[in-house]
Design a protein around this motif. Structure first.
Motif, PDB file in Angstrom:
ATOM      1  N   ASP A   1       1.390  -1.017   0.147  1.00 54.61           N
ATOM      2  CA  ASP A   1       0.076   0.140  -0.323  1.00 54.61           C
ATOM      3  C   ASP A   1       1.091   1.420  -0.336  1.00 54.61           C
ATOM      4  O   ASP A   1       1.945   1.846   1.517  1.00 54.61           O
ATOM      5  N   SER A   2       1.382   1.413  -1.510  1.00 50.54           N
ATOM      6  CA  SER A   2       2.174   3.210  -1.049  1.00 50.54           C
ATOM      7  C   SER A   2       1.093   4.243  -0.314  1.00 50.54           C
ATOM      8  O   SER A   2       2.024   5.144  -0.067  1.00 50.54           O
ATOM      9  N   ALA A   3      -0.040   4.396   0.145  1.00 47.01           N
ATOM     10  CA  ALA A   3      -0.555   5.523   0.812  1.00 47.01           C
ATOM     11  C   ALA A   3       0.039   5.973   2.057  1.00 47.01           C
ATOM     12  O   ALA A   3       0.214   6.443   2.496  1.00 47.01           O
TER      13      ALA A   3
ATOM     14  N   LYS B   1      -9.587   1.894  -1.022  1.00 46.84           N
ATOM     15  CA  LYS B   1      -8.774   1.364  -1.723  1.00 46.84           C
ATOM     16  C   LYS B   1      -7.593   0.879  -2.033  1.00 46.84           C
ATOM     17  O   LYS B   1      -7.516   0.203  -0.776  1.00 46.84           O
TER      18      LYS B   1
ATOM     19  N   THR C   1      -4.860  -0.869  -4.094  1.00 48.69           N
ATOM     20  CA  THR C   1      -3.215  -0.643  -5.664  1.00 48.69           C
ATOM     21  C   THR C   1      -4.334   0.318  -7.028  1.00 48.69           C
ATOM     22  O   THR C   1      -4.453   0.119  -7.893  1.00 48.69           O
ATOM     23  N   GLY C   2      -5.465   1.117  -6.049  1.00 50.27           N
ATOM     24  CA  GLY C   2      -5.288   2.297  -6.491  1.00 50.27           C
ATOM     25  C   GLY C   2      -7.225   2.110  -6.864  1.00 50.27           C
ATOM     26  O   GLY C   2      -8.155   3.120  -8.101  1.00 50.27           O
ATOM     27  N   ALA C   3      -7.857   0.791  -7.292  1.00 48.32           N
ATOM     28  CA  ALA C   3      -9.189   0.270  -7.579  1.00 48.32           C
ATOM     29  C   ALA C   3     -10.008   0.390  -6.049  1.00 48.32           C
ATOM     30  O   ALA C   3      -9.487   0.589  -4.965  1.00 48.32           O
ATOM     31  N   SER C   4     -11.068   1.189  -6.143  1.00 47.15           N
ATOM     32  CA  SER C   4     -12.171   1.769  -5.010  1.00 47.15           C
ATOM     33  C   SER C   4     -13.143  -0.206  -4.668  1.00 47.15           C
ATOM     34  O   SER C   4     -13.479  -0.242  -5.747  1.00 47.15           O
TER      35      SER C   4
ATOM     36  N   ARG D   1      -3.766  -7.111 -11.791  1.00 47.00           N
ATOM     37  CA  ARG D   1      -3.161  -5.885 -11.510  1.00 47.00           C
ATOM     38  C   ARG D   1      -1.859  -5.833 -10.888  1.00 47.00           C
ATOM     39  O   ARG D   1      -0.851  -5.080 -11.763  1.00 47.00           O
ATOM     40  N   ARG D   2      -1.265  -7.225 -10.436  1.00 46.92           N
ATOM     41  CA  ARG D   2       0.070  -6.866  -9.626  1.00 46.92           C
ATOM     42  C   ARG D   2       1.203  -8.169 -10.952  1.00 46.92           C
ATOM     43  O   ARG D   2       1.722  -8.144 -10.001  1.00 46.92           O
TER      44      ARG D   2
END
Length: 252
Positions: A113-115, A176, A178-181, A212-213
């Protein structure tokens, strides 16, 4: 001193014999109690060790590993370590075992999780299955707020209570990955289970998210098999038969 002790013993033979007999009896009773306690402890351990009718099976990361976009921080996860993927059709073979009541696939993937600069463990399971999933991953009885996922839910997830509290997320809000909600339908407390995750979602949805990864889409694979034995008496046999079926480099 020994002379006087011996003289006292033979002078009062009755009392000496009674004293010796009482000491011998006490020693025998003490020895029997120790033996019973040790036997009881071993029996309790054996009973607890063989109690339960569910387990998970997986393979360590040594083969059949899809190419990850972030091999350092992400990957398929099982029992606290990386794992490999297995073909989905293994489930059909396990279903034929007489010692197995039910089996279903599971995808457990650790995302970076980059956030929040932390990791999140996402588990995908078969919503149509309520037998092997409930004992190894989660069940409707674990819901503490909101509701359990339904088969017709789309873009929906459930959160483990500890994860929800640490990130201050409640049922009805979104999360969220990887950008998907995704909509959070419920918060659950699954306790101690071998396929426990931070976020739970349908198996097909997990396939899409994990794809996606990875450089190639994830399809018809799993990295964990959730197994429910026929009964407690068949449990050991079920473990052995599943182990044999998976072949070398397997872990149950």
């Amino acid at each position: 001193m020994m002379h006087y002790a011996w003289h006292e013993l033979i002078r009062r033979k009755g009392r000496s014999f009674a004293a010796i007999l009482s000491y011998a009896l006490a020693t025998v009773v003490f020895s029997v109690l120790i033996s019973l306690l040790q036997y009881s402890e071993r029996s309790q351990y054996k009973t607890l060790y063989n109690t339960g009718t569910h387990f998970i099976a997986f393979r360590p990361v040594c083969c059949n590993l899809p190419l990850l976009k972030d091999e350092t921080h992400e990957g398929f996860w099982a029992n606290g370590s990386r794992s490999a993927v297995m073909p989905l059709n293994l489930i059909d073979s396990i279903h034929t075992l007489s010692s197995v009541r039910d089996a279903s696939p599971c995808l457990l993937f650790r995302f970076a999780d980059s956030a929040t600069k932390s990791d999140v463990l996402v588990g995908g399971f078969d919503l149509q299955n309520t037998v092997s999933v409930s004992n190894t991953a989660c069940s409707a009885m674990d819901v503490v707020s909101g509701r359990f996922l339904a088969p017709d839910d789309t873009n929906s997830v459930m959160l483990e209570e500890s994860y929800a509290l640490s990130h201050q997320i409640t049922a009805g809000r979104s999360v969220k990955i990887t950008g998907a909600s995704y909509l959070v339908t419920g918060i659950i407390n699954a306790g101690i289970r071998p396929a426990k995750a931070d976020i739970y979602m349908p198996f097909q949805q997990a396939q899409q998210l994990i794809s996606r990864r990875t450089w190639n889409p994830i399809k018809d694979v799993m990295n964990i098999i959730l197994v429910e034995s026929k009964d407690a008496q068949s449990h050991s046999r079920a473990i052995q038969e599943v182990t044999t079926l998976l072949g070398k480099d397997k872990i149950v």
